[in-house]
Scaffold this motif. Structure first.
Motif: not given
Length: 257
Positions: A152-180
């Protein structure tokens, strides 16, 4: 030997049956609380798609952008309702039009995008937050395209954070890209919906781990960062700022306290 049926037990069974068969009723306030993972802090509002009236808003019937929580709450008064929770619910262009698929009360306001591209939205896999009839889901965009659910309602966005129990494969543990940052995850039951905004700056890996490891959502979707805002009266929050595009929230009857 036949044992007599205990009247008190019978009354309890009847009361339990009545509770199970009773129609779903929206709660006055969502379950909003502060949570943490290590040194990182988060505000979490949990709703149930089988009980709470979860919606998306963008523009009114005349095409005027809502842009913020106050305008939506004012519009709800005409329905005899009030806003009890909201946050920005997806990415948008400079003119505040939605990026990717957007459905509001069954009316489509943007197309599904399955190709990769620049920015966080194009960091595949991305996904769709779908609100159905008494259900909710977060679905990877190409899976959504292959087998579109009834939303009835839908909103597309990205990236996926968790996909079937796994984190997005491009995420870096020590990434300095930090935001609210803010996003949404749906529990395995398909009705429990966790809306989250970080209270301090976090990277994608940290944000995704909170959904996977603390909230235990098998699928979760990033809404946005830097512009992230929350309306949660029970937490004393009604964030303000530049006009937003899509907004997700929940409404209840005005007389329901």
């Amino acid at each position: 030997m036949t044992m007599p049926f205990e009247p008190r037990l019978a009354r309890r069974l009847l009361a339990l049956l009545a509770l199970l068969l009773a129609p779903a009723v929206a709660t006055a306030e969502p379950d909003c609380r502060k949570m943490s993972q290590g040194a990182d802090r988060f505000s979490v509002c949990t709703l149930r798609a089988d009980r709470d009236e979860i919606r998306l808003w963008h523009s009114d019937a005349d095409g005027r952008l809502y842009g913020g929580f106050t305008a939506i709450d004012s519009a709800l008064k005409a329905e005899g309702k009030r806003l009890v929770f909201a946050m920005n619910g997806g990415m948008y262009h400079e003119d505040r039009s939605p990026v990717g698929l957007y459905l509001e009360n069954g009316v489509q306001g943007g197309p599904l995008v399955t190709s990769d591209g620049p920015g966080n939205f194009g960091l595949l896999p991305n996904g769709v937050f779908c609100i159905g009839t008494r259900t909710a889901s977060v679905i990877e965009s190409r899976s959504f395209a292959a087998n579109p659910p009834d939303c009835r309602y839908a909103s597309q966005s990205g990236p996926m954070l968790v996909i079937d129990g796994d984190l997005h494969p491009r995420f870096l543990v020590n990434s300095d890209s930090r935001y609210i940052r803010n996003g949404v995850g749906v529990a395995e039951d398909g009705v429990t919906v966790h809306f989250v905004i970080s209270d301090n700056r976090v990277n994608f890996h940290t944000f995704g781990r909170f959904f996977r490891d603390v909230l235990e959502t098998p699928n979760a979707l990033y809404f946005d960062g830097k512009v992230s805002r929350l309306f949660a009266p029970s937490l004393g929050r009604s964030d303000t700022g530049f006009p937003l595009g899509p907004i997700v929230g929940a409404a209840v009857p005005s007389d329901q306290m």
